[in-house]
Design a protein around this motif. Structure first.
Motif, PDB file in Angstrom:
ATOM      1  N   ILE A 102       0.861  -1.184   0.000  1.00  0.00           N
ATOM      2  CA  ILE A 102       0.000   0.000   0.000  1.00  0.00           C
ATOM      3  C   ILE A 102       0.897   1.233   0.000  1.00  0.00           C
ATOM      4  CG2 ILE A 102      -1.712   1.305   1.303  1.00  0.00           C
ATOM      5  CD1 ILE A 102      -2.867  -1.343   2.281  1.00  0.00           C
ATOM      6  N   ALA A 103       0.853   1.983  -1.092  1.00  0.00           N
ATOM      7  CA  ALA A 103       1.787   3.093  -1.272  1.00  0.00           C
ATOM      8  C   ALA A 103       1.634   4.165  -0.204  1.00  0.00           C
ATOM      9  CB  ALA A 103       1.601   3.695  -2.661  1.00  0.00           C
ATOM     10  N   GLY A 104       0.410   4.464   0.207  1.00  0.00           N
ATOM     11  CA  GLY A 104       0.199   5.513   1.204  1.00  0.00           C
ATOM     12  C   GLY A 104       0.905   5.216   2.510  1.00  0.00           C
ATOM     13  N   ILE A 105       1.000   3.946   2.847  1.00  0.00           N
ATOM     14  CA  ILE A 105       1.684   3.531   4.074  1.00  0.00           C
ATOM     15  C   ILE A 105       3.186   3.445   3.843  1.00  0.00           C
ATOM     16  CG2 ILE A 105       1.940   1.634   5.723  1.00  0.00           C
ATOM     17  CD1 ILE A 105      -1.066   1.059   5.318  1.00  0.00           C
ATOM     18  N   GLU A 106       3.587   2.802   2.749  1.00  0.00           N
ATOM     19  CA  GLU A 106       5.006   2.565   2.486  1.00  0.00           C
ATOM     20  C   GLU A 106       5.748   3.836   2.064  1.00  0.00           C
ATOM     21  OE1 GLU A 106       6.539  -0.178   3.041  1.00  0.00           O
ATOM     22  OE2 GLU A 106       5.046  -1.784   3.015  1.00  0.00           O
ATOM     23  N   ASP A 107       5.141   4.609   1.170  1.00  0.00           N
ATOM     24  CA  ASP A 107       5.837   5.749   0.571  1.00  0.00           C
ATOM     25  C   ASP A 107       5.530   7.075   1.264  1.00  0.00           C
ATOM     26  OD1 ASP A 107       6.789   3.919  -1.271  1.00  0.00           O
ATOM     27  OD2 ASP A 107       5.204   4.356  -2.721  1.00  0.00           O
ATOM     28  N   ASP A 108       4.286   7.245   1.698  1.00  0.00           N
ATOM     29  CA  ASP A 108       3.885   8.519   2.288  1.00  0.00           C
ATOM     30  C   ASP A 108       4.023   8.535   3.803  1.00  0.00           C
ATOM     31  OD1 ASP A 108       3.242   9.195  -0.299  1.00  0.00           O
ATOM     32  OD2 ASP A 108       1.108   8.731  -0.077  1.00  0.00           O
ATOM     33  N   ILE A 181      -3.853   9.480  16.120  1.00  0.00           N
ATOM     34  CA  ILE A 181      -3.724   8.496  15.041  1.00  0.00           C
ATOM     35  C   ILE A 181      -2.321   8.503  14.445  1.00  0.00           C
ATOM     36  CG2 ILE A 181      -4.499   7.984  12.682  1.00  0.00           C
ATOM     37  CD1 ILE A 181      -6.289   6.858  14.885  1.00  0.00           C
ATOM     38  N   ASP A 182      -1.663   9.644  14.444  1.00  0.00           N
ATOM     39  CA  ASP A 182      -0.292   9.671  13.929  1.00  0.00           C
ATOM     40  C   ASP A 182       0.687   8.989  14.888  1.00  0.00           C
ATOM     41  OD1 ASP A 182      -0.972  10.927  11.560  1.00  0.00           O
ATOM     42  OD2 ASP A 182      -0.651  12.935  12.354  1.00  0.00           O
ATOM     43  N   ASP A 183       0.241   8.735  16.122  1.00  0.00           N
ATOM     44  CA  ASP A 183       1.049   7.979  17.090  1.00  0.00           C
ATOM     45  C   ASP A 183       0.729   6.492  17.077  1.00  0.00           C
ATOM     46  OD1 ASP A 183       2.188  10.395  18.248  1.00  0.00           O
ATOM     47  OD2 ASP A 183       0.234  10.713  19.196  1.00  0.00           O
ATOM     48  N   SER A 184      -0.262   6.091  16.285  1.00  0.00           N
ATOM     49  CA  SER A 184      -0.772   4.718  16.391  1.00  0.00           C
ATOM     50  C   SER A 184       0.183   3.681  15.814  1.00  0.00           C
ATOM     51  CB  SER A 184      -2.156   4.603  15.747  1.00  0.00           C
ATOM     52  OG  SER A 184      -2.102   4.849  14.348  1.00  0.00           O
ATOM     53  N   TRP A 185       1.291   4.128  15.196  1.00  0.00           N
ATOM     54  CA  TRP A 185       2.325   3.164  14.793  1.00  0.00           C
ATOM     55  C   TRP A 185       2.849   2.382  15.991  1.00  0.00           C
ATOM     56  CZ3 TRP A 185       6.967   3.952  17.207  1.00  0.00           C
ATOM     57  CH2 TRP A 185       7.236   5.230  17.703  1.00  0.00           C
ATOM     58  N   ARG A 186       2.707   2.951  17.186  1.00  0.00           N
ATOM     59  CA  ARG A 186       3.195   2.279  18.390  1.00  0.00           C
ATOM     60  C   ARG A 186       2.438   0.993  18.699  1.00  0.00           C
ATOM     61  NH1 ARG A 186       6.731   5.248  21.386  1.00  0.00           N
ATOM     62  NH2 ARG A 186       6.953   7.438  20.798  1.00  0.00           N
ATOM     63  N   GLN A 187       1.278   0.781  18.061  1.00  0.00           N
ATOM     64  CA  GLN A 187       0.518  -0.444  18.320  1.00  0.00           C
ATOM     65  C   GLN A 187       0.312  -1.270  17.056  1.00  0.00           C
ATOM     66  OE1 GLN A 187      -2.739   2.314  19.715  1.00  0.00           O
ATOM     67  NE2 GLN A 187      -4.078   0.686  18.996  1.00  0.00           N
ATOM     68  N   GLN A 188       1.067  -0.967  16.005  1.00  0.00           N
ATOM     69  CA  GLN A 188       0.971  -1.734  14.771  1.00  0.00           C
ATOM     70  C   GLN A 188       1.649  -3.103  14.927  1.00  0.00           C
ATOM     71  OE1 GLN A 188       0.845   2.137  11.759  1.00  0.00           O
ATOM     72  NE2 GLN A 188       2.729   0.942  11.914  1.00  0.00           N
ATOM     73  N   PRO A 189       1.418  -4.026  13.991  1.00  0.00           N
ATOM     74  CA  PRO A 189       2.088  -5.330  14.041  1.00  0.00           C
ATOM     75  C   PRO A 189       3.604  -5.184  14.137  1.00  0.00           C
ATOM     76  CG  PRO A 189       0.342  -5.385  12.420  1.00  0.00           C
ATOM     77  CD  PRO A 189       0.455  -3.961  12.872  1.00  0.00           C
ATOM     78  N   GLY A 190       4.200  -6.036  14.953  1.00  0.00           N
ATOM     79  CA  GLY A 190       5.640  -6.034  15.122  1.00  0.00           C
ATOM     80  C   GLY A 190       6.134  -5.157  16.250  1.00  0.00           C
ATOM     81  N   SER A 211       9.494   1.050  18.277  1.00  0.00           N
ATOM     82  CA  SER A 211      10.354   1.695  17.285  1.00  0.00           C
ATOM     83  C   SER A 211       9.518   2.097  16.083  1.00  0.00           C
ATOM     84  CB  SER A 211      11.456   0.733  16.839  1.00  0.00           C
ATOM     85  OG  SER A 211      12.122   1.241  15.706  1.00  0.00           O
ATOM     86  N   ARG A 212       9.801   3.272  15.539  1.00  0.00           N
ATOM     87  CA  ARG A 212       9.047   3.762  14.378  1.00  0.00           C
ATOM     88  C   ARG A 212       9.341   2.923  13.133  1.00  0.00           C
ATOM     89  NH1 ARG A 212       5.944   8.548  13.145  1.00  0.00           N
ATOM     90  NH2 ARG A 212       4.896   7.907  11.247  1.00  0.00           N
ATOM     91  N   GLU A 213      10.497   2.295  13.095  1.00  0.00           N
ATOM     92  CA  GLU A 213      10.866   1.502  11.920  1.00  0.00           C
ATOM     93  C   GLU A 213      10.044   0.225  11.869  1.00  0.00           C
ATOM     94  OE1 GLU A 213      14.785  -0.505   9.791  1.00  0.00           O
ATOM     95  OE2 GLU A 213      15.000   0.670  11.636  1.00  0.00           O
ATOM     96  N   ARG A 214       9.364   0.034  10.779  1.00  0.00           N
ATOM     97  CA  ARG A 214       8.514  -1.151  10.603  1.00  0.00           C
ATOM     98  C   ARG A 214       9.397  -2.385  10.401  1.00  0.00           C
ATOM     99  NH1 ARG A 214       3.133  -1.456   9.324  1.00  0.00           N
ATOM    100  NH2 ARG A 214       3.065   0.777   8.952  1.00  0.00           N
ATOM    101  N   PRO A 215       9.169  -3.467  11.165  1.00  0.00           N
ATOM    102  CA  PRO A 215       9.969  -4.680  10.968  1.00  0.00           C
ATOM    103  C   PRO A 215       9.881  -5.202   9.554  1.00  0.00           C
ATOM    104  CG  PRO A 215       8.666  -4.819  12.985  1.00  0.00           C
ATOM    105  CD  PRO A 215       8.176  -3.623  12.239  1.00  0.00           C
ATOM    106  N   ALA A 216      10.923  -5.881   9.107  1.00  0.00           N
ATOM    107  CA  ALA A 216      10.987  -6.376   7.734  1.00  0.00           C
ATOM    108  C   ALA A 216       9.798  -7.263   7.366  1.00  0.00           C
ATOM    109  CB  ALA A 216      12.288  -7.143   7.512  1.00  0.00           C
ATOM    110  N   ASP A 217       9.316  -8.029   8.333  1.00  0.00           N
ATOM    111  CA  ASP A 217       8.185  -8.926   8.084  1.00  0.00           C
ATOM    112  C   ASP A 217       6.900  -8.174   7.778  1.00  0.00           C
ATOM    113  OD1 ASP A 217       9.829 -11.055   8.506  1.00  0.00           O
ATOM    114  OD2 ASP A 217       9.032 -11.562  10.488  1.00  0.00           O
ATOM    115  N   PHE A 218       6.863  -6.896   8.119  1.00  0.00           N
ATOM    116  CA  PHE A 218       5.644  -6.107   7.939  1.00  0.00           C
ATOM    117  C   PHE A 218       5.864  -4.926   6.998  1.00  0.00           C
ATOM    118  CE2 PHE A 218       5.240  -8.234  12.068  1.00  0.00           C
ATOM    119  CZ  PHE A 218       4.078  -8.940  11.847  1.00  0.00           C
ATOM    120  N   ARG A 219       6.833  -5.091   6.073  1.00  0.00           N
ATOM    121  CA  ARG A 219       7.056  -4.091   5.020  1.00  0.00           C
ATOM    122  C   ARG A 219       6.773  -4.727   3.665  1.00  0.00           C
ATOM    123  NH1 ARG A 219      11.992  -2.722   7.922  1.00  0.00           N
ATOM    124  NH2 ARG A 219      13.235  -3.739   6.294  1.00  0.00           N
ATOM    125  N   GLY A 220       6.205  -3.930   2.784  1.00  0.00           N
ATOM    126  CA  GLY A 220       5.888  -4.443   1.458  1.00  0.00           C
ATOM    127  C   GLY A 220       7.010  -4.205   0.458  1.00  0.00           C
TER     128      GLY A 220
END
Length: 220
Positions: A102-108, A181-190, A211-220
């Motif tokens: 999903i580009a909006g998540i990955e790129d934006d 909602i912009d802080d909700s990365w703290r409860q995303q998978p991984g 960590s703000r960096e999305r784990p490799a298993d959860f990146r497209g």
């Protein structure tokens, strides 16, 4: 309350079971049509409806569908909801396992729920996304019980977030304010809080350690 649930998978189905048992008026929909929800309706007393009808007059709407299905939800899905309705987003982004890139998540750099919010056209409250569905049935505890689990809740609309936190308390769980909602990365998978069966202190600690960096298993 009148509650609309859009999505009748594990989370949606078990929320339907618990919320009807608590006396709420639940209208539940899925992508396959109300006739496929006959067994759940007979079990719970919930009213099966088309997705377009689930939010009509609802004070709380739960959107619990795969992230890749969000853009395909009917236009104006939430237009008929009650004024000030709280919209709960339980979604997670699984690019490799289910959703594709999903580009909006990955790129934006949008959080999952900000991306969902933009498609729905209404503010959302992120909750239940890291909760095991069976725990909704098996792990409710009264307030003050030392074994009571806490769930993180994120959202920008403070009245809506307060309503969701009160509903979760009624379901038998404590809550922790996880920010906007912009802080909700703290409860995303991984993240440390995802799938955590902990109390308020444990959830706060896990949110702080994310960590703000999305784990490799959860990146497209």
């Amino acid at each position: 309350m009148k509650i609309g649930i859009i999505g009748a998978g594990n989370i949606g189905g078990n929320l339907t079971r618990r919320l009807t048992a608590l006396g709420h008026d639940v209208f539940v929909a899925n992508s396959r049509g109300p006739e496929t929800l006959k067994e759940l309706a007979e079990e719970t007393g919930a009213t099966p409806v088309r997705a377009e009808e689930a939010a009509e007059g609802a004070e709380v709407v739960v959107v619990t569908v795969p992230l890749k299905a969000v853009p395909d939800l009917p236009a104006g899905l939430l237009d008929g909801a009650a004024e000030g309705a709280a919209v709960i987003d339980t979604g997670n982004y699984y690019p490799q396992q289910r959703d594709g890139r999903i580009a909006g998540i990955e790129d934006d750099g949008l959080t999952e729920s900000r991306w969902t919010e933009r498609h729905l056209g209404r503010p959302v409250v992120k909750a239940f996304n890291g909760t095991y569905a069976q725990d909704i049935l098996d792990r409710p505890r009264p307030a003050g019980d030392p074994a009571r689990m806490a769930l993180p809740v994120a959202g920008d609309d403070e009245p809506a977030k307060a309503r969701v936190r009160a509903l979760i308390d009624e379901l038998g769980f404590d809550t922790v304010d996880a920010g906007g909602i912009d802080d909700s990365w703290r409860q995303q998978p991984g993240t440390p809080v995802y799938g955590l069966r902990g109390d308020v202190a444990a959830v706060r600690k896990a949110l702080a350690e994310a960590s703000r960096e999305r784990p490799a298993d959860f990146r497209g």
